[in-house]
Write a protein that holds these residues in place. Structure first.
Motif, short mmCIF file in Angstrom:
data_model
loop_
_atom_site.label_atom_id
_atom_site.label_comp_id
_atom_site.label_asym_id
_atom_site.label_seq_id
_atom_site.Cartn_x
_atom_site.Cartn_y
_atom_site.Cartn_z
N PRO A 141 -6.20 12.57 1.20
CA PRO A 141 -7.31 13.53 1.36
C PRO A 141 -7.16 14.46 2.56
CG PRO A 141 -8.14 11.27 1.10
CD PRO A 141 -6.65 11.18 1.04
N ALA A 142 -6.53 13.99 3.63
CA ALA A 142 -6.39 14.85 4.82
C ALA A 142 -5.12 15.71 4.76
CB ALA A 142 -6.37 13.99 6.08
N HIS A 143 -4.37 15.57 3.67
CA HIS A 143 -3.10 16.32 3.56
C HIS A 143 -2.96 17.00 2.21
CE1 HIS A 143 -1.34 14.90 7.37
NE2 HIS A 143 -2.15 13.88 7.17
N TYR A 173 -5.55 19.63 -16.06
CA TYR A 173 -4.68 19.50 -14.88
C TYR A 173 -5.48 19.12 -13.63
CZ TYR A 173 -0.78 21.93 -17.26
OH TYR A 173 0.24 22.28 -18.10
N ASN A 174 -4.84 18.36 -12.78
CA ASN A 174 -5.41 18.04 -11.48
C ASN A 174 -5.07 19.17 -10.50
OD1 ASN A 174 -6.22 17.07 -9.02
ND2 ASN A 174 -4.67 15.43 -8.92
N LEU A 175 -6.04 20.04 -10.24
CA LEU A 175 -5.82 21.13 -9.28
C LEU A 175 -6.47 20.80 -7.95
CD1 LEU A 175 -6.48 24.19 -11.64
CD2 LEU A 175 -4.29 23.18 -11.01
N LYS A 176 -7.08 19.62 -7.88
CA LYS A 176 -7.84 19.24 -6.68
C LYS A 176 -6.93 18.59 -5.63
CE LYS A 176 -10.90 15.72 -5.99
NZ LYS A 176 -10.42 14.59 -6.56
N ASP A 177 -6.24 17.55 -6.01
CA ASP A 177 -5.43 16.84 -5.02
C ASP A 177 -4.08 16.37 -5.59
OD1 ASP A 177 -6.33 14.86 -6.71
OD2 ASP A 177 -7.16 13.57 -5.14
N PRO A 178 -3.37 17.24 -6.32
CA PRO A 178 -2.09 16.80 -6.87
C PRO A 178 -1.08 16.52 -5.75
CG PRO A 178 -2.30 19.17 -7.12
CD PRO A 178 -3.63 18.66 -6.62
N ILE A 179 -0.25 15.53 -5.98
CA ILE A 179 0.80 15.21 -5.01
C ILE A 179 1.91 16.24 -5.13
CG2 ILE A 179 2.01 13.65 -6.62
CD1 ILE A 179 1.69 12.96 -2.87
N LEU A 180 2.53 16.54 -4.00
CA LEU A 180 3.76 17.35 -4.03
C LEU A 180 4.93 16.38 -4.07
CD1 LEU A 180 2.67 19.98 -1.40
CD2 LEU A 180 3.80 20.61 -3.53
N LYS A 181 5.90 16.65 -4.91
CA LYS A 181 7.08 15.79 -5.04
C LYS A 181 8.30 16.67 -5.31
CE LYS A 181 6.49 11.45 -6.68
NZ LYS A 181 7.82 11.24 -7.14
N ASN A 182 9.47 16.03 -5.27
CA ASN A 182 10.66 16.75 -5.72
C ASN A 182 11.27 16.11 -6.96
OD1 ASN A 182 12.78 14.79 -4.83
ND2 ASN A 182 11.95 15.26 -2.81
N THR A 230 0.87 -1.18 0.00
CA THR A 230 0.00 0.00 0.00
C THR A 230 0.90 1.23 0.00
OG1 THR A 230 -1.63 -1.22 1.28
CG2 THR A 230 -1.88 1.18 1.20
N VAL A 231 0.83 2.02 -1.06
CA VAL A 231 1.69 3.21 -1.18
C VAL A 231 1.11 4.31 -0.29
CG1 VAL A 231 2.67 4.91 -2.77
CG2 VAL A 231 2.26 2.56 -3.54
N VAL A 232 1.93 4.85 0.63
CA VAL A 232 1.42 5.86 1.57
C VAL A 232 2.21 7.16 1.58
CG1 VAL A 232 0.28 4.19 3.11
CG2 VAL A 232 2.70 4.79 3.50
N GLU A 233 3.41 7.14 1.03
CA GLU A 233 4.23 8.36 1.02
C GLU A 233 5.01 8.42 -0.28
OE1 GLU A 233 7.83 8.29 3.34
OE2 GLU A 233 8.40 10.20 2.46
N ALA A 234 5.16 9.62 -0.81
CA ALA A 234 6.04 9.83 -1.96
C ALA A 234 6.83 11.10 -1.72
CB ALA A 234 5.23 9.93 -3.25
N ASP A 235 8.13 11.04 -1.78
CA ASP A 235 9.02 12.22 -1.64
C ASP A 235 8.65 13.09 -0.43
OD1 ASP A 235 9.88 11.24 -4.08
OD2 ASP A 235 9.55 13.09 -5.20
N GLY A 236 8.28 12.45 0.69
CA GLY A 236 7.99 13.23 1.90
C GLY A 236 6.57 13.74 1.99
N HIS A 237 5.68 13.29 1.11
CA HIS A 237 4.28 13.72 1.17
C HIS A 237 3.36 12.51 1.22
CE1 HIS A 237 4.98 18.02 0.72
NE2 HIS A 237 6.06 17.64 0.04
N TYR A 238 2.29 12.64 2.00
CA TYR A 238 1.38 11.51 2.18
C TYR A 238 0.50 11.34 0.95
CZ TYR A 238 3.02 12.01 6.93
OH TYR A 238 3.83 12.12 8.04
N VAL A 239 0.38 10.08 0.56
CA VAL A 239 -0.32 9.71 -0.67
C VAL A 239 -1.68 9.12 -0.31
CG1 VAL A 239 -0.25 8.02 -2.57
CG2 VAL A 239 1.83 9.25 -1.93
N LYS A 240 -2.69 9.41 -1.13
CA LYS A 240 -3.98 8.72 -1.01
C LYS A 240 -3.68 7.24 -1.24
CE LYS A 240 -8.52 8.77 -3.20
NZ LYS A 240 -9.27 9.47 -4.27
#
Ligand code: ASC
Length: 544
Positions: free
Chosen positions: A328-330, A469-478, A232-242
């Motif tokens: 969703p909560a982040h 574009y996804n402006l609703k819940d895009p992931i933050l990454k580096n 279950t993927v939960v984090e990417a590059d320091g950000h919580y993933v749906k």
């Protein structure tokens, strides 16, 4: 809390895949020690360069260096190289929880083994507390490995005709792999060395584990699998993933993920951890490690290691990229629009007969004076003052053909961004010099996280695609992948005073010019430490 580390950088004979080779080590180790801290802590690394004739610089990958742009460790951008015999102190805050990495950022030195992981725990009870639970955790650093030295590789890449680095000899997991000794040069390989034993990750039946996975491959996109254990993927590059579940995870150089697995399989045996090359036709055996249920001890699993998905199944990887969105909560919503858009065409080109990579037909070369000092001190002769192009002829350029005119120019010019402005970057992939080939490029931005607004396969159309574009819940990454013949759109706020590299994380590709540099808010950067100076026009302190 402040964590002090004293590191000595030196060459040592290592046999990570049972084949002896000189590696650049930290306190005798490759990978180096894992830095562990809690969100808000300060890290102090005093680095002593004991390489006899080689400079060094270390980048803290994913750490934004807010207020400390001089500690980013990017040779030529934020500092002069650290000379043999010299010491240098990196001091920076780890302001966000998550999984990060560090590695050399000088020439192709990362490929020589100078890398490790940074694990930052969330401040307990704080707003960034993890939205998931687990009983234990493991850290997994993935790599590819060559028996040729980085000097052979770099000289080959700069030769006419180019000598390409080729496919790696081994894939490493936590610095260990296994080369087939019968294929190695006489006397260089020893399969009985404990140094190249498969790493063992222990689990207790019924418990849930967080695996923090990072890739610092020099070249390869990888697919990572834990046999029989969906992740279950939960984090990417320091950000919580749906959270989403995968049987195997595609991971590109410069990315980190956390996944949760449940140790719910037959506990009388062990299981494989496996890394496989994807996106390039594999020429390297599977990288392996062992998931050990105590009853199985350290014994290899009774099965063959997983071989991963088809290496050329671009859509499979594309879909996993698209599935990675914010928890969703982040969700941190992106600004609704950008003030400036860079449309960057990624091409393989030639300059004076040398194979290079270019953005909008300009191939990047590092200046000898770090931009950070040059800009702060007004040393304008230090680099090309003409900014690189913002776009290319996207109406007429055919991304499916080799570049019609392969010749590019090279420049050390940079993009200056208005402080606080919102910038979109669209990376457009294309065909390489040879027909019918387009590779995956993992792009890494220093000093920021960016929102991943969208991916596509084919030609990006500025009149059409921004509306998708996804402006609703895009992931933050580096770090983000640009898929073969595809495009990737990202957005960031230029709100971190400093000078920041943005480049393909394939070591050979950045070396061959695949990068750009941004400046923002240079006037807000505090007084620079003298330690970062001493080269180019900064000799003697960089006065005008
Ligand atoms: O830059 C590169 O060069 C080779 C190939 O194009 C020529 O051998 C390759 O796969 C790259 O990524």
């Amino acid at each position: 809390a402040t964590h002090h580390h004293e590191w000595e950088i030196s060459y040592q004979f290592k046999s990570p895949d049972c084949v002896r080779k000189l590696a650049v080590t930290i306190n005798g180790q490759s990978p180096g020690p894992t830095i562990r801290a809690t969100q808000g802590d300060t890290i102090v690394v005093r680095l002593n360069n004991s390489l006899l004739t080689e400079n060094v610089a270390i980048h803290w990958h994913g750490i934004r260096q807010i207020g400390t742009p001089w500690a980013d460790g990017t040779e030529g951008v934020t500092q002069c190289p650290i000379l043999p015999g010299d010491a240098f102190t990196y001091t920076f805050a780890v302001d966000r929880p998550g999984t990060y990495m560090y590695h050399a950022h000088y020439g192709m030195q990362r490929s020589a083994g100078l890398y490790g992981m940074i694990v930052v725990a969330a401040a307990p009870g704080g707003p960034d507390a993890e939205p998931f639970a687990y009983d234990g955790e493991h850290a997994v650093l993935l790599n590819d490995w060559w028996h040729d030295s980085v000097y052979e590789q770099a000289a080959g890449l700069a030769s006419v005709p180019m000598r390409w680095v080729g496919e790696p000899h081994s894939l490493l997991i936590n610095g260990r792999g296994r080369f087939n000794c019968s294929a190695a040069a006489e006397g260089t390989c020893n399969a009985t060395l404990p140094e190249c034993d498969a790493p063992v990750f222990e689990v207790v039946p019924g418990k849930t584990y967080r695996f923090r996975i990072g890739s610092l491959t020099s070249l390869c996109a990888l697919n990572f699998e834990i046999e029989g254990h969906p992740m279950t993927v939960v984090e990417a590059d320091g950000h919580y993933v749906k959270p989403f579940v995968v049987n195997n995870l595609n991971i590109y150089s410069g990315e980190t993920y956390s996944v949760l697995i449940k140790a719910d399989q037959d506990p009388s045996r062990n299981y494989w951890l496996a890394s496989n090359v994807v996106s390039r036709k594999p020429g390297t055996p599977t990288g392996t490690a062992i998931l050990s249920y105590a009853a199985g001890g350290r014994s290899p699993p009774p099965t063959a290691p997983p071989t991963g998905p088809a290496w050329n199944d671009t859509m499979y990887r594309f879909q996993q990229s698209v599935a990675t969105v914010a928890h969703p909560a982040h969700v941190e919503p992106p600004p609704p629009r950008a003030g400036r858009t860079l449309l960057l065409l990624n091409t393989q080109n030639k300059i004076d007969g040398r194979v290079r990579w270019a953005l909008n037909n300009v191939s990047f070369k590092l200046p000898h004076t770090p931009y950070l000092v040059a800009l702060k001190r007004g040393l304008l002769g230090a680099f090309d003052q003409r900014p690189p192009p913002e776009t290319y002829e996207h109406q007429s350029y055919n991304i499916y053909d080799p570049p019609p005119n392969p010749n590019a120019t090279s420049s050390d010019g940079l993009y200056r961004l208005a402080f606080g402005s919102v910038v979109d970057v669209v990376l457009q992939n294309a065909n390489m010099l040879a027909a019918n080939n387009s590779e995956t490029h993992p792009w890494h931005l220093h000093g920021h996280d960016f929102w991943v607004l969208g991916y596509g396969i084919g030609r990006f159309d500025p009149a059409v695609h921004p509306a998708t574009y996804n402006l609703k819940d895009p992931i933050l990454k580096n770090t983000v992948a640009v898929h073969p013949y595809g495009w990737t759109a990202l957005r960031f706020k230029a709100d971190n005073p400093g000078v920041w590299a943005f480049h393909c994380h394939i070591e050979a590709h950045f070396f061959m010019g695949m990068g750009i540099v941004f400046e923002e808010g240079i006037e807000r950067v505090a007084e620079l430490p003298g330690e970062i100076m001493g080269c180019g026009k900064t000799k003697g302190g960089g006065h005008l």
